[in-house]
Write an enzyme that holds these catalytic residues in place. Structure first.
Site, mmCIF file in Angstrom:
data_model
loop_
_atom_site.group_PDB
_atom_site.id
_atom_site.type_symbol
_atom_site.label_atom_id
_atom_site.label_comp_id
_atom_site.label_asym_id
_atom_site.label_seq_id
_atom_site.Cartn_x
_atom_site.Cartn_y
_atom_site.Cartn_z
ATOM 1 N N LYS A 72 0.864 -1.186 0.000
ATOM 2 C CA LYS A 72 0.000 0.000 0.000
ATOM 3 C C LYS A 72 0.893 1.226 0.000
ATOM 4 O O LYS A 72 2.047 1.158 0.448
ATOM 5 C CB LYS A 72 -0.873 -0.007 1.258
ATOM 6 C CG LYS A 72 -2.100 0.868 1.172
ATOM 7 C CD LYS A 72 -3.273 0.180 0.496
ATOM 8 C CE LYS A 72 -4.411 1.129 0.254
ATOM 9 N NZ LYS A 72 -5.631 0.421 -0.185
ATOM 10 N N ASP A 89 -7.071 4.270 -4.488
ATOM 11 C CA ASP A 89 -7.722 4.175 -3.172
ATOM 12 C C ASP A 89 -8.323 5.563 -2.940
ATOM 13 O O ASP A 89 -8.563 6.289 -3.922
ATOM 14 C CB ASP A 89 -6.685 3.803 -2.077
ATOM 15 C CG ASP A 89 -7.341 3.469 -0.731
ATOM 16 O OD1 ASP A 89 -7.946 2.395 -0.619
ATOM 17 O OD2 ASP A 89 -7.262 4.280 0.207
HETATM 18 P P1 NDP Z 1 -12.943 7.889 -2.872
HETATM 19 O O1 NDP Z 1 -11.868 8.864 -2.655
HETATM 20 O O2 NDP Z 1 -13.497 7.685 -4.219
HETATM 21 O O3 NDP Z 1 -14.171 8.232 -1.897
HETATM 22 C C1 NDP Z 1 -14.015 8.304 -0.518
HETATM 23 C C2 NDP Z 1 -15.323 8.757 0.093
HETATM 24 O O4 NDP Z 1 -15.222 8.652 1.520
HETATM 25 C C3 NDP Z 1 -15.656 10.199 -0.206
HETATM 26 O O5 NDP Z 1 -17.041 10.353 -0.207
HETATM 27 C C4 NDP Z 1 -15.008 10.928 0.977
HETATM 28 O O6 NDP Z 1 -15.592 12.179 1.261
HETATM 29 C C5 NDP Z 1 -15.284 9.969 2.103
HETATM 30 N N1 NDP Z 1 -14.238 10.097 3.128
HETATM 31 C C6 NDP Z 1 -12.897 9.950 2.960
HETATM 32 N N2 NDP Z 1 -12.243 10.175 4.096
HETATM 33 C C7 NDP Z 1 -13.199 10.491 5.010
HETATM 34 C C8 NDP Z 1 -13.157 10.817 6.371
HETATM 35 N N3 NDP Z 1 -12.003 10.883 7.050
HETATM 36 N N4 NDP Z 1 -14.339 11.059 6.995
HETATM 37 C C9 NDP Z 1 -15.522 10.993 6.321
HETATM 38 N N5 NDP Z 1 -15.616 10.682 5.019
HETATM 39 C C10 NDP Z 1 -14.475 10.430 4.370
HETATM 40 O O7 NDP Z 1 -12.386 6.513 -2.255
HETATM 41 P P2 NDP Z 1 -12.892 5.031 -2.503
HETATM 42 O O8 NDP Z 1 -14.367 5.021 -2.717
HETATM 43 O O9 NDP Z 1 -12.004 4.406 -3.486
HETATM 44 O O10 NDP Z 1 -12.536 4.353 -1.087
HETATM 45 C C11 NDP Z 1 -13.469 4.288 -0.005
HETATM 46 C C12 NDP Z 1 -13.045 3.197 0.964
HETATM 47 O O11 NDP Z 1 -12.996 1.937 0.276
HETATM 48 C C13 NDP Z 1 -11.639 3.367 1.577
HETATM 49 O O12 NDP Z 1 -11.640 2.845 2.880
HETATM 50 C C14 NDP Z 1 -10.771 2.477 0.691
HETATM 51 O O13 NDP Z 1 -9.605 2.044 1.363
HETATM 52 C C15 NDP Z 1 -11.739 1.325 0.456
HETATM 53 N N6 NDP Z 1 -11.426 0.494 -0.707
HETATM 54 C C16 NDP Z 1 -11.371 1.031 -1.958
HETATM 55 C C17 NDP Z 1 -11.095 0.231 -3.043
HETATM 56 C C18 NDP Z 1 -11.133 0.749 -4.443
HETATM 57 O O14 NDP Z 1 -11.074 -0.073 -5.347
HETATM 58 N N7 NDP Z 1 -11.243 2.039 -4.674
HETATM 59 C C19 NDP Z 1 -10.776 -1.196 -2.860
HETATM 60 C C20 NDP Z 1 -10.965 -1.682 -1.519
HETATM 61 C C21 NDP Z 1 -11.259 -0.842 -0.492
HETATM 62 P P3 NDP Z 1 -14.805 13.528 0.853
HETATM 63 O O15 NDP Z 1 -14.968 13.639 -0.622
HETATM 64 O O16 NDP Z 1 -15.472 14.596 1.620
HETATM 65 O O17 NDP Z 1 -13.371 13.310 1.278
#
Ligand code: NDP
Length: 446
Positions: A126, A166
Site C-alpha cells: 500500500k 484508493d
Molecule cells: P474515494 O476517494 O473515491 O471516496 C471516498 C469517500 O469517503 C468520499 O465520499 C469521501 O468524502 C469519504 N471520506 C474519505 N475520508 C473520510 C473521512 N475521514 N471522513 C468521512 N468521510 C471520508 O475513495 P474510494 O471510494 O475508493 O474508497 C473508499 C473506501 O474503500 C476506503 O476505505 C478504501 O480504502 C476502500 N477500498 C477502496 C477500493 C477501491 O477499489 N477504490 C478497494 C478496496 C477498499 P470527501 O470527498 O469529503 O473526502
C-alpha cells in the site's frame, strides 16, 4: 484479552510506536490467529505471525511540486511493500491529508490477507501521500503525480509491485501516474491497475469494489434464506466504492437511502435511483462538489457533520474510511433492526463496534473479505495486460462473482462455529493466512 495476544501486542506496540491504526489491524488478526497457530505449531516455530507483521520493505520519500502560483509545495510519499510470499506486492495508493505511516501499514497488512483470499497470486502492499487533492486544479494534481512517480518508479514494476487507486486516487490520478512511469521507463506495461479502458484498463474495474461488496452481502444473506430484494440499505461515502455499491444494490432490488462525504450525509427515504445516482456521479467525479448539493436538488434532509448510522435500515455498507462506525453507532444499527454489514471500506468499524456485531450474531462481513472484489479485478486487469487481450464486461463480471463466492466459502470454511454461527472475521483472517504462511515456510527464512 487473551494473555498470548496481550504479549504479542506489547511487542508490536514497542516496535511500532504511535501507529494506532496498525496496532488495531494487527490485534484483530492476532485474536483470530493465535488460537489457530497454537493448534498448528509449525506456524509458531516458523514465527510466521511475527514475520507477517513486519513489512518486507518501507519506502519514504520527498515529493516536491509547484502549485499554480509558482510556489513550491512539499509532501511525503510512501510505499509499504508488506509481503511477496504469493505474488508481487499489490495494493492501492491513497492521497489524503490524514495519510501517515501507521495508516498505510494497517492498509498494507490488511491487503496481504485480502489478496490471498481472492485466490489470485498477489502479495500485499500500500502507498500514498499526505497530499490533499481537494481544491487543487487538474494541473496541480498532475504535477504532484508526476513528482510522486519520479521517485516511486524505481521501486515498482509489473512483476514487482503494482499500485492501484484508493481514497483520492481515481482514473485521473492513475492516468497521470502511468504517463510519468511510461516516460521514465520507456515501456508500456501493466505497472498500475485502474487504467483507462483505451490504454490497458479492464472493464468492471471501476465498479468492482462496490459490486463485490454487494455480491458479498448477497452471499451472506443467502445463508439465512434472505436476499437484497426489498431491503433498505444505508451507505456511507459517495466516492468510487459508494457509487457502484449504490448502483448494484439498486439493480438487485434493494433501496439505498443514504450517502455521505466528510461534511455530512443525505437521507432520501424514497431511494437513490439510477437518475439520482447519475447526478451524484457527475457531482463527485466531474464537478468535485459536496454531497449537500444532492439535498438541495432533490429536497431531502441533509445532516451536517453526522454519519448515517442512526437511520433505520436492514443492511449497512460503510464505504468511506476507517473507524467510521463506533460502538454506540453499532448498537444503534442493531437496535434499529440491521441484519447485515458489508464493509466496502477498510476497517470502517472500531474494535468495539465489531464486538457489538459479533455478539448480536448479525451477518458481519469485514472489509478484507467484503471489499476484496476491487483488488481481485485488478488481478484480472493484470492477467489481461500479460495476455495482451481484453475480456468483455460479462466475462469480468462473471469472474468477479465467482471470486466473491469463493471468498465467502473460505470464510464459511474457517469461520463456522459449533453453534453454526459464521464468524466472518475469523474466517477471513485464518482463510487469508494459511496460503501466505505455507508459502513463507516453503521459501525459508527470508
Ligand atoms: P474515494 O476517494 O473515491 O471516496 C471516498 C469517500 O469517503 C468520499 O465520499 C469521501 O468524502 C469519504 N471520506 C474519505 N475520508 C473520510 C473521512 N475521514 N471522513 C468521512 N468521510 C471520508 O475513495 P474510494 O471510494 O475508493 O474508497 C473508499 C473506501 O474503500 C476506503 O476505505 C478504501 O480504502 C476502500 N477500498 C477502496 C477500493 C477501491 O477499489 N477504490 C478497494 C478496496 C477498499 P470527501 O470527498 O469529503 O473526502
Amino acid at each position: 484479552m487473551d494473555p498470548r495476544v496481550q504479549q504479542f501486542m506489547a511487542m508490536i506496540r514497542a516496535k511500532n510506536p504511535g501507529e494506532n491504526e496498525f496496532h488495531q489491524a494487527v490485534q484483530e488478526v492476532a485474536e483470530s490467529l493465535i488460537p489457530y497457530i497454537d493448534e498448528n505449531p509449525r506456524y509458531k516455530h516458523a514465527k510466521i505471525l511475527e514475520r507477517i507483521a513486519e513489512p518486507e520493505r518501507t519506502i519514504i520519500f520527498r515529493v516536491p511540486w509547484l502549485d499554480d502560483k509558482g510556489e513550491i509545495q512539499i509532501n511525503r510519499g510512501y510505499r509499504i511493500e508488506m509481503n511477496s510470499a504469493i505474488g508481487p506486492y499489490k495494493g492501492g495508493l491513497r492521497l489524503h491529508p490524514t495519510v501517515n505511516l501507521g495508516i498505510l501499514k494497517f492498509l498494507a497488512f490488511e491487503q496481504v490477507f485480502k489478496n490471498s483470499l481472492t485466490t489470485l497470486p498477489m502479495g500485499g502492499g500500500k502507498g500514498g501521500s499526505d497530499f490533499d487533492p481537494k481544491g487543487k486544479s487538474d494541473n496541480e494534481v498532475m504535477r504532484f503525480c508526476q513528482s510522486f512517480m519520479s521517485e516511486l518508479f524505481r521501486h515498482i514494476g509489473a512483476d514487482t509491485d503494482i499500485p492501484a487507486g484508493d481514497i483520492g486516487v481515481g482514473g485521473r490520478e492513475i492516468g497521470y501516474l502511468f504517463g510519468q512511469y511510461k516516460r521514465l521507463k520507456n515501456e508500456f506495461t501493466g505497472v498500475l491497475t485502474g487504467k483507462g479502458i483505451e490504454w490497458g484498463g479492464s472493464l468492471i474495474r471501476p465498479e468492482a469494489t462496490g459490486y463485490g461488496a454487494t455480491y458479498f452481502a448477497q452471499e451472506m444473506l443467502s445463508t439465512r434464506g434472505e436476499s437484497l430484494t426489498g431491503k433498505v440499505v444505508c451507505i456511507s461515502g459517495s466516492g468510487n466504492v459508494a457509487q457502484f455499491a449504490t448502483e448494484k444494490v439498486t439493480e438487485m432490488g434493494g433501496k439505498v437511502v443514504t450517502l455521505s462525504d466528510s461534511n455530512g450525509f443525505i437521507y432520501d427515504p424514497r431511494g437513490i435511483d439510477k437518475e439520482k445516482l447519475k447526478f451524484v456521479m457527475e457531482l463527485k467525479n466531474t464537478r468535485r462538489g459536496r454531497i449537500n448539493e444532492y439535498a438541495e436538488k432533490y429536497g431531502v434532509e441533509y445532516f451536517e457533520g453526522k454519519r448515517p448510522w442512526s437511520i433505520k435500515c436492514d443492511i449497512a455498507m460503510p464505504n468511506a474510511t476507517q473507524n467510521e462506525i463506533n460502538e454506540e453507532e453499532a448498537k444503534m444499527l442493531v437496535k434499529n433492526g440491521c441484519i447485515c454489514i458489508s464493509e466496502g471500506a477498510n476497517m470502517p468499524s472500531t474494535p468495539d463496534a465489531v464486538e457489538v456485531f459479533l455478539k448480536s450474531k448479525i451477518l458481519y462481513g469485514p472489509g478484507k473479505a467484503a471489499n476484496a472484489g476491487g483488488v481481485a479485478t485488478s488481478g484480472l486487469e493484470m492477467t489481461q495486460n500479460s495476455m495482451r487481450l481484453p475480456w468483455s464486461r460479462e466475462e469480468v463480471d462473471e469472474k468477479l462473482q465467482v471470486i466473491m463466492k469463493n471468498i465467502h466459502n473460505t470464510c464459511v470454511k474457517y469461520g463456522t462455529k459449533e453453534d453454526g454461527f459464521i464468524n466472518y472475521v475469523d474466517g477471513a483472517n485464518i482463510g487469508g493466512f494459511v496460503k501466505v504462511a505455507n508459502a513463507m515456510i516453503a521459501q525459508g527464512v527470508v
